[in-house]
Design a protein around this motif. Structure first.
Motif, PDB file in Angstrom:
ATOM      1  N   GLY A  42      -8.795   4.121   2.919  1.00 32.84           N
ATOM      2  CA  GLY A  42      -7.413   3.997   3.394  1.00 32.84           C
ATOM      3  C   GLY A  42      -6.755   5.356   3.288  1.00 32.84           C
ATOM      4  N   THR A  43      -5.592   5.409   2.662  1.00 31.27           N
ATOM      5  CA  THR A  43      -4.899   6.678   2.440  1.00 31.27           C
ATOM      6  C   THR A  43      -5.826   7.638   1.695  1.00 31.27           C
ATOM      7  OG1 THR A  43      -2.811   5.510   2.339  1.00 31.27           O
ATOM      8  CG2 THR A  43      -2.864   7.714   1.405  1.00 31.27           C
ATOM      9  N   GLY A  88      -7.824   8.939   4.715  1.00 33.79           N
ATOM     10  CA  GLY A  88      -6.995   8.625   5.882  1.00 33.79           C
ATOM     11  C   GLY A  88      -5.734   9.467   5.950  1.00 33.79           C
ATOM     12  N   ARG A 129       1.715  -5.103   3.720  1.00 33.00           N
ATOM     13  CA  ARG A 129       1.186  -6.156   4.568  1.00 33.00           C
ATOM     14  C   ARG A 129       1.358  -7.499   3.888  1.00 33.00           C
ATOM     15  NH1 ARG A 129      -2.583  -2.165   4.488  1.00 33.00           N
ATOM     16  NH2 ARG A 129      -3.585  -1.512   6.422  1.00 33.00           N
ATOM     17  N   SER A 181     -12.959   1.402  11.011  1.00 32.21           N
ATOM     18  CA  SER A 181     -13.062   1.164  12.452  1.00 32.21           C
ATOM     19  C   SER A 181     -13.485   2.448  13.168  1.00 32.21           C
ATOM     20  CB  SER A 181     -11.755   0.605  13.023  1.00 32.21           C
ATOM     21  OG  SER A 181     -10.781   1.604  13.066  1.00 32.21           O
ATOM     22  N   ASN A 182     -13.615   3.531  12.416  1.00 36.30           N
ATOM     23  CA  ASN A 182     -14.088   4.784  13.006  1.00 36.30           C
ATOM     24  C   ASN A 182     -15.618   4.861  12.874  1.00 36.30           C
ATOM     25  OD1 ASN A 182     -14.786   7.586  13.356  1.00 36.30           O
ATOM     26  ND2 ASN A 182     -12.593   8.019  13.216  1.00 36.30           N
ATOM     27  N   GLY A 202      -8.951   0.778   6.729  1.00 36.85           N
ATOM     28  CA  GLY A 202      -8.631   1.128   8.119  1.00 36.85           C
ATOM     29  C   GLY A 202      -9.601   2.112   8.751  1.00 36.85           C
ATOM     30  N   PRO A 246      -6.712   6.329  15.316  1.00 40.23           N
ATOM     31  CA  PRO A 246      -8.032   6.039  15.872  1.00 40.23           C
ATOM     32  C   PRO A 246      -8.481   7.052  16.924  1.00 40.23           C
ATOM     33  CG  PRO A 246      -6.754   4.013  15.703  1.00 40.23           C
ATOM     34  CD  PRO A 246      -5.815   5.142  15.374  1.00 40.23           C
ATOM     35  N   GLY A 289       0.807  -1.218   0.000  1.00 38.24           N
ATOM     36  CA  GLY A 289       0.000   0.000   0.000  1.00 38.24           C
ATOM     37  C   GLY A 289       0.841   1.269   0.000  1.00 38.24           C
ATOM     38  N   THR A 290       0.146   2.399   0.063  1.00 39.23           N
ATOM     39  CA  THR A 290       0.839   3.689   0.025  1.00 39.23           C
ATOM     40  C   THR A 290       1.626   3.939   1.301  1.00 39.23           C
ATOM     41  OG1 THR A 290      -1.012   4.489  -1.279  1.00 39.23           O
ATOM     42  CG2 THR A 290       0.496   6.136  -0.422  1.00 39.23           C
ATOM     43  N   THR A 291       1.061   3.515   2.417  1.00 46.08           N
ATOM     44  CA  THR A 291       1.748   3.790   3.678  1.00 46.08           C
ATOM     45  C   THR A 291       2.463   2.572   4.234  1.00 46.08           C
ATOM     46  OG1 THR A 291      -0.357   3.400   4.758  1.00 46.08           O
ATOM     47  CG2 THR A 291       0.287   5.673   4.457  1.00 46.08           C
TER      48      THR A 291
HETATM   49  N1  LIG Z   1      -9.901   4.839  13.479  1.00 48.15           N
HETATM   50  C1  LIG Z   1      -9.493   5.615  12.489  1.00 48.15           C
HETATM   51  N2  LIG Z   1     -10.078   6.799  12.259  1.00 48.15           N
HETATM   52  C2  LIG Z   1      -9.688   7.577  11.240  1.00 48.15           C
HETATM   53  N3  LIG Z   1      -8.715   7.264  10.402  1.00 48.15           N
HETATM   54  C3  LIG Z   1      -8.094   6.099  10.580  1.00 48.15           C
HETATM   55  C4  LIG Z   1      -8.438   5.221  11.623  1.00 48.15           C
HETATM   56  N4  LIG Z   1      -7.653   4.130  11.544  1.00 48.15           N
HETATM   57  C5  LIG Z   1      -6.849   4.334  10.493  1.00 48.15           C
HETATM   58  N5  LIG Z   1      -7.104   5.513   9.911  1.00 48.15           N
HETATM   59  C6  LIG Z   1      -6.462   6.075   8.722  1.00 48.15           C
HETATM   60  O1  LIG Z   1      -6.625   5.114   7.703  1.00 48.15           O
HETATM   61  C7  LIG Z   1      -5.429   4.922   7.006  1.00 48.15           C
HETATM   62  C8  LIG Z   1      -5.007   3.493   7.179  1.00 48.15           C
HETATM   63  O2  LIG Z   1      -5.989   2.676   6.621  1.00 48.15           O
HETATM   64  P1  LIG Z   1      -5.538   1.439   5.782  1.00 48.15           P
HETATM   65  O3  LIG Z   1      -4.671   0.622   6.632  1.00 48.15           O
HETATM   66  O4  LIG Z   1      -6.729   0.820   5.173  1.00 48.15           O
HETATM   67  O5  LIG Z   1      -4.746   2.216   4.700  1.00 48.15           O
HETATM   68  P2  LIG Z   1      -3.590   1.638   3.875  1.00 48.15           P
HETATM   69  O6  LIG Z   1      -4.014   0.338   3.325  1.00 48.15           O
HETATM   70  O7  LIG Z   1      -2.332   1.706   4.653  1.00 48.15           O
HETATM   71  O8  LIG Z   1      -3.538   2.671   2.778  1.00 48.15           O
HETATM   72  P3  LIG Z   1      -2.737   2.376   1.541  1.00 48.15           P
HETATM   73  O9  LIG Z   1      -3.185   1.095   0.997  1.00 48.15           O
HETATM   74  O10 LIG Z   1      -3.088   3.525   0.679  1.00 48.15           O
HETATM   75  O11 LIG Z   1      -1.335   2.336   2.041  1.00 48.15           O
HETATM   76  C9  LIG Z   1      -4.414   5.876   7.567  1.00 48.15           C
HETATM   77  O12 LIG Z   1      -4.329   6.978   6.689  1.00 48.15           O
HETATM   78  C10 LIG Z   1      -4.989   6.309   8.886  1.00 48.15           C
HETATM   79  O13 LIG Z   1      -4.734   7.651   9.130  1.00 48.15           O
END
Ligand SMILES: Nc1ncnc2c1ncn2[C@@H]1O[C@H](COP(=O)(O)OP(=O)(O)OP(=O)(O)O)[C@@H](O)[C@H]1O
Ligand SMILES: [Mg+2]
Lengths: 252, 504
Positions: free
Chosen positions: B267-268, B312, B18, B416-417, B413, B329, B13-15
């Motif tokens: 996500g991001t 995100g 996994r 979960s909010n 991600g 979170p 992913g961007t951040t």
């Molecule tokens: N409880 C929450 N409330 C708000 N934002 C959240 C929460 N949990 C995670 N995030 C945000 O969601 C993102 C992470 O979600 P997720 O793990 O799905 O992204 P990701 O898969 O890492 O993104 P990508 O694939 O683009 O790398 C982060 O930007 C984070 O700031």
């Protein structure tokens, strides 16, 4: 009652000096300010460094306050953090046992649901997040009572919800001892008739119990014919508890 | 005891990167994750180190195996999902990247895109690729690299350079790297380069000419689900059996196999994709048409997409750049400390605005500030920005694609909010459902790989695994919704055109 421990007082003094300096300090400076022998100051700073409360960015250089100190305050578990860490594992638990899953944290004088996974049968269900669970009549509540020593977590009255609810403190204490011994709790129709649950503790940093994960469902799905919690359910809940606890301690 | 065998999936992913292992029920057996560095060398530039990303893959795969107590021989197939449009160039002899991986949020190719439009190629881009010319896509980034990184053009001409999106980079490395690595890309990723013909699913020579890109550096386009090769390392002997862009993987993981079914991944960024069936959908003014997935020799399944650049990542910015919250979170804790946004709105146009507005020269704004506004209100505004951006996309889908969403399947991600999910349901005025697996990106890659090797029998078997884990129902007063929508709209107006007014 023993008197104040000198080494703890001195460690606190080192932290105050470092915190007030606004720049990295050499060992000699710390020793001079506190009027300590250099070897004593070295022992203090070294110990504080090893526990993460003091940093020495390049080894052999000057000292600053460590990130472990700020983390102390920062890492206090928030219900939303717990939900975020628990989600993947709670989902898998619900899928495996085909029952609903609750993740809860002690709050005020009870225990509150912070995460809820529906029973995976696609029937209409309502999120129970925010609901307060009775301490003495649910598996979650018993886990919290058995693993936290906080005074707030003692039920003031043992409200009787069903004919199966524990009635006396002695009975409850016996139940909690069993929970501590076996490492999990169960409740059979003690809060609502026909509803059973099995729960284990979730442990965060330092092994501290921070909450519980529970499976909740019809008694015949959670308990065997002899009234014993089903071994497969217990095994799944315990394994989920370990996974969530691992995620809490080392997010990744 | 974990039931074996298992399917492995990598979500690059961007951040973070996994690796997850799944069982036959499509449930998580283990998960290992590692974040990588985000480099912001200049405003508008966002880049990664492709070598670091590959190193992270090499760490998370063994970690996921160890967590499950599994060996590579327990794994019957591997699927890959990846951040899309991010551009990697590497030297096939050394196996090292030759430039930073320029990510999908990066706007440095803006002049190249402007020239393309000025040269009259906009219609060609739209008709051939189903996309619109913007900095979002990979092709212009490759051109930027060839123009700006010394020696790259020569290396490309000499056959010493390979180009690919992250799926290609990982596939090449997993199948041997310098030692026999195969240079392919999956069709969903290829559909995001702005170089692929959405009908033939092949590179288009007119676009390559228009962007002056050498065909020889491009990977071969392959279906999303087929055995590309066998892993040489990490999971030696395991077939690499699927690759999809992360958003298409999520569509697949949500089992949106029927035309009209939609999901949104938070996500991001946030990406709403609707399955559009096996006929290429007509272009619309503000949505993208793209490939949903191609299973082996089957007909391609198309998708209509509304892309939101920041969701995100705004929370991350709030956490890391402003230091307002210690963890993502906890934005919910802060936001719940107040009852509403206090009149404050944040438009996160950090890389311009994507769907449905597509304004490259918009930049972020916070409006409505008064002394009354505190951190809690800002936290609300951060979350509401994601809700309103989703609203705009859903409105466009309704108006332009004629699709009324009966409900929205969500994942990622941010699901979960709960405050956010309720807000999304409120502003869309539809129910929002979260499935039993939130990591649908990994799950979709695993599903596609598992189908390829026969671990799962067919799509229906996958659909039977989908269950609702949570749902939120709309409860907002319609008058309030209208009023707030109008305020959001006005806030967006303040963001428009900002980057176009720079003093030269
Ligand atoms: N409880 C929450 N409330 C708000 N934002 C959240 C929460 N949990 C995670 N995030 C945000 O969601 C993102 C992470 O979600 P997720 O793990 O799905 O992204 P990701 O898969 O890492 O993104 P990508 O694939 O683009 O790398 C982060 O930007 C984070 O700031
Ligand atoms: Mg992702």
């Amino acid at each position: 009652m023993p008197g104040p421990l000198q080494s703890v007082e001195r460690a606190a003094a080192v932290l105050r000096v470092l915190g007030g300096a606004g720049r990295p300090l050499e060992l000699a400076e710390i020793a001079a300010v506190l009027d300590l022998p250099k070897t004593t100051a070295f022992g203090l700073v070294r110990t504080l460094r090893d526990v993460g409360f003091v940093d020495q960015p390049p080894p052999g250089s000057a000292y600053t306050l460590g990130s472990g100190l700020t983390d102390l305050d920062r890492l206090g578990l928030d219900p939303h953090d717990l939900r975020s860490h628990a989600t993947n594992w709670a989902d898998a638990l619900a899928a495996h046992v085909r029952l609903e899953v609750l993740v809860s944290m002690p709050q005020d004088d009870g225990v509150r649901v912070v995460h809820h996974v529906f029973r995976p049968d696609d029937t209409a269900q309502v999120l129970r997040v925010g609901e307060s669970l009775p301490l003495h009549a649910t598996a979650t509540g018993k886990v919290v009572l058995a693993t936290t020593a906080s005074r707030g977590a003692r039920p003031s009255v043992l409200e009787r919800f069903t004919t199966r609810t524990v009635r006396t403190r002695a009975e409850l204490e016996g139940e909690l001892q069993k929970v501590r011994r076996q490492g999990w709790a169960s409740a059979l129709g003690e809060h609502q008739p026909g509803v059973g649950s099995v729960a284990v503790a979730l442990r965060g940093l330092g092994g501290l119990a921070v909450g519980a994960v529970a499976v909740v469902g019809p008694v015949d799905k959670v308990f065997g014919p002899g009234g014993e919690a089903r071994a497969d359910v217990v095994r799944e809940v315990r394994s989920t508890g370990r996974s969530i606890s691992r995620a809490l301690v080392a997010p990744w | 005891m974990v039931s074996r065998p298992l399917i492995a999936a990598i979500d690059q992913g961007t951040t973070s990167t996994r690796c997850m292992l799944f069982d036959r029920q499509g449930q998580t057996v283990s998960l290992a994750q590692r974040e990588h560095r985000q480099e912001f060398p200049r405003p508008g530039w966002v880049q990664h180190d492709a070598d670091e990303i590959w190193r992270n893959v090499q760490r998370v795969v063994p970690a996921a195996l160890a967590q499950a107590g599994a060996a590579p021989t327990d794994v019957v197939a591997l699927g890959i999902a990846n951040q899309r449009e991010t551009t990697v160039v590497w030297d096939p002899r050394t196996g090292r990247s030759l430039a930073p991986a320029i990510t999908w949020q990066d706007t440095r190719s803006d002049e190249i895109v402007e020239t393309l439009v000025a040269d009259g190629h906009e219609t060609l881009v739209r008709e051939v690729t189903g996309l619109r010319p913007t900095t979002y896509f990979a092709g212009p980034r490759l051109r930027w690299l060839l123009d700006h990184v010394r020696g790259l053009r020569e290396k490309a001409d000499a056959g010493e350079l390979l180009f690919g999106t992250i799926d290609s980079w990982l596939t090449w490395n997993l199948t041997g790297g310098p030692d026999g690595g195969i240079h392919v890309t999956d069709v969903t990723n290829a559909s995001r380069t702005m170089l692929m013909d959405l009908d033939t699913l092949q590179w288009d020579d007119r676009l390559l000419a228009a962007m002056d890109l050498p065909r020889a550096v491009l990977p071969e386009i392959r279906p999303s689900a087929e055995v590309y090769g066998t892993c040489a390392s990490l999971l030696p002997g395991v077939p690499l059996a699927a690759a999809l862009g992360d958003q298409q993987a999520a569509l697949f993981g949500q089992t949106c196999f029927t035309a009209g079914e939609a999901k949104c991944t938070y996500g991001t960024g946030a990406f709403l994709l609707v399955n559009a069936g096996t006929k290429r959908p007509p272009s619309t003014p503000s949505l993208l048409t793209t490939v949903g997935y191609v299973l082996g020799d089957d007909a391609p399944v198309y998708a209509v997409e509304g892309s939101i650049a920041m969701a995100g990542s705004l929370v991350q910015w709030f956490r890391d750049s402003l230091g307002m919250i210690p963890t993502a979170p906890q934005i919910e804790t802060l936001a719940r400390s107040v009852d509403d946004n206090g009149g404050c709105y944040i438009v996160p146009a950090f890389s311009g605005l994507y769907a449905p507005r597509w304004k490259q020269d918009a930049r972020g704004v916070i409006v409505g500030l008064t002394s009354y506004v505190g951190r809690g209100h800002l936290a609300r505004a951060v979350l509401e920005a994601t809700g309103w951006q989703t609203y705009e996309v859903v409105e466009a889908i309704r108006a332009e694609a004629g699709i009324e969403l009966a409900a929205l399947r969500v994942d990622g991600g941010m699901t979960s909010n709960h405050l956010l999910m309720q807000f999304v349901s409120d502003v869309l005025d539809v129910g929002v459902d979260r499935p039993l697996v939130s990591e649908t990106v990994c799950l979709g890659a695993a599903y596609a790989a598992g189908l390829t090797v026969g671990y799962w029998s067919d799509l229906a078997a996958l659909q039977r695994n989908w269950h609702r884990a949570a749902s939120w129902q709309p409860s907002m007063d319609p008058a309030l919704r209208r009023r707030e929508a109008a305020r959001w709209d006005r806030a967006v107006e303040h963001a428009l055109g900002w980057a176009g007014h720079e003093d030269e």
